[in-house]
Scaffold this motif. Structure first.
Motif: not given
Ligand code: SF4
Ligand code: SF4
Lengths: 299, 184
Positions: A58-73
């Motif tokens: 879950l803690v990892a997923a918070r960052n992944l969710a934020l990163a997903e919004k950028t559309g970048l690797d």
């Protein structure tokens, strides 16, 4: 100029400040831009996974969710963060029910994760996107003759990501050579340094580090390069403790650099901008060697 | 849940534990493990014990707490079993179910680590080390004091945690997740 969403990881701002500084310093000369993920929190980490496996995802997923919004690797310089995100992605995909629960929790902060972030290790980006050839073409100060032991450690190559061989990795050797240095044979290059257990099981970690340092010295290394914050800190900060057990019965006095620091030196970046003043075993000898090699070549 | 399901099912239901039944007991994992000498039950043996349903012996052992997460066993296993993840699962089950472990302080260190993340949103090493040594062995701290000081004087140990905005969001998310877990 290629753009990436950049996840520094906690260490790159503290115990591995040299990694954080040098990663950013070499980006521009290599035509990449590392755009720091806004408002990131800890990756989730291995210790967290050991005490609460699902919550660490879950803690990892918070960052992944934020990163997903950028559309970048999303690229991280820390192999431990990388493995955490890699596994979280894998397990969220394999366990749809967990993915649903994670999203229900993320929703309280208006976040959602669809599982689409391509997480990458900075070393893999340097190798595959930038390439050793381009790095070689940007070298300002060849490291001619410098004998370097490339230390992969564990999580840059394991579990198997398909980037480099988990047993006989070669990518760091190629990068070191692209700088005009010599990658010495280093049979223990992918063995463990003891990791975080240096704190709670010190004798186990010290013994593993002794083997590594002895092995690098007996192969003629003048320094070790490592991508990992924990490997670098262990071999650098505990080196004087480990030296007591060396089979060579002398202080190793072996500088331990981040790979990005060595690349930075070859690109002609000044040592301070690469955080070399934060390395504990002084890299002074190395810097002398490099400036002499540079002088001989008239640079 | 622990009483209704067999131990091996419980392990197999966790992320990374899925393939435990494929183990052929070849012992390659134990041979590859740099910490095997420190383990009462190295990876192959502990998998055999899980299969035999020896949950108390396994979960109260210190063996998995010596795992370095080096993934050597995982890449060498010919059956895709992932002993590294199984070690993490055993730590997780032992910790969640309140098993007391003798012979290692690794759980205390991990606990301080996790508390730091929950409190600060990020890892703060000084806080972790101080609490770890205070709760385990303050005298041992003296031995590693030179390490801490050299990190500090090389600007690698910030005394105060960095304030992170996401900290409160993270706390809310974790809180909500706990409610969801309790419900299911
Ligand atoms: S290497 Fe794999 S199959 Fe062999 S004993 Fe270990 S877990 Fe079982
Ligand atoms: S991951 Fe853990 S169990 Fe597997 S070889 Fe490494 S230390 Fe041993």
């Amino acid at each position: 100029m290629k753009h990436y969403c950049y996840f520094p990881g906690c260490s790159a701002e503290a115990t591995a400040i040299g990694l954080g500084l040098s990663a950013q310093a070499i980006a521009k000369p290599l035509d990449i831009e590392l755009i720091e993920l806004e408002d990131w929190t800890c990756c989730g980490s291995t210790p967290y996974g050991s005490l609460d496996k699902l919550e660490s995802i879950l803690v990892a997923a918070r960052n992944l969710a934020l990163a997903e919004k950028t559309g970048l690797d999303m690229v991280t310089p820390c192999p431990s963060c990388f493995v955490t995100f890699y596994q979280a992605n894998l397990y969220l995909k394999e366990h749809p029910q967990l993915m649903a629960q994670v999203n229900e929790a993320l929703a309280v902060a208006n976040l959602v994760y669809n599982g689409n972030v391509h997480v990458r290790d900075l070393m893999e980006v340097l190798f595959n996107d930038v390439t050793p050839e381009v790095i070689a073409s940007r070298v300002q100060r060849g490291l001619n003759g410098l004998k370097v032991a490339p230390y992969y450690g564990c999580q840059m190559v394991r579990p198997d990501y398909g980037f480099d061989d988990p047993e006989f990795p070669q990518s760091l050797d190629r990068m070191v050579e692209s700088l005009g240095a010599e990658a010495v044979p280093f049979p223990l290059k992918n063995h463990c340094c003891g990791g975080a257990l240096v704190i709670s099981e010190q004798s186990l970690a010290v013994d593993l580090m002794r083997k590594l340092l002895d092995n690098a010295v007996e192969n003629g290394a003048e320094c070790i390069v490592a991508p990992c914050p924990l490997c670098q800190m262990n071999l650098d900060a505990y080196q004087s403790i480990v030296s007591v057990y060396s089979k060579f019965k002398t202080d190793y006095n072996l500088p331990i650099l981040f790979v990005t620091q060595l690349i930075g030196l070859a690109l002609g970046i000044d040592p301070k901008s690469l955080g070399l003043n934060t390395n504990i075993v002084s890299p002074g000898r190395l810097l002398d060697h490099i400036s002499k090699a540079g002088a001989k070549r008239g640079t | 849940m622990a009483d209704m399901t067999s131990f091996i099912d419980e392990v197999a239901a966790t992320p990374g534990g899925e393939h435990i039944r494929s183990c052929i007991q070849c012992g390659i994992c134990s041979g590859a493990c740099p910490a095997a000498n420190e383990m009462e039950y190295p990876p192959r043996k502990i998998i055999a014990m899980i299969r035999a349903g020896m949950r108390d012996e396994v979960l109260s052992s210190s063996s998995m707490w010596h795992c370095l997460s080096c993934y050597m066993c995982t890449v060498r296993c010919p059956r895709g079993v992932k002993p590294t993840d199984i070690a993490h699962t055993l730590e997780y089950l032992a910790y969640q179910q309140g098993f007391k472990v003798k012979g290692t302080t690794t759980p205390v260190m991990y606990q301080n680590f996790v508390n730091s993340i929950k409190g600060n949103g990020r890892v703060h090493e000084v806080g972790i080390m101080l609490r770890y040594y205070l709760t385990t062995n303050p005298l041992a701290a003296l031995k590693v004091l030179p390490v801490g000081l050299s990190l500090f004087f090389h600007k690698r140990l910030p005394l105060l945690p960095k304030g992170v905005k996401g900290r409160e969001d993270l706390a809310k998310i974790i809180q909500k997740f706990k409610e969801i877990e309790a419900r299911s």
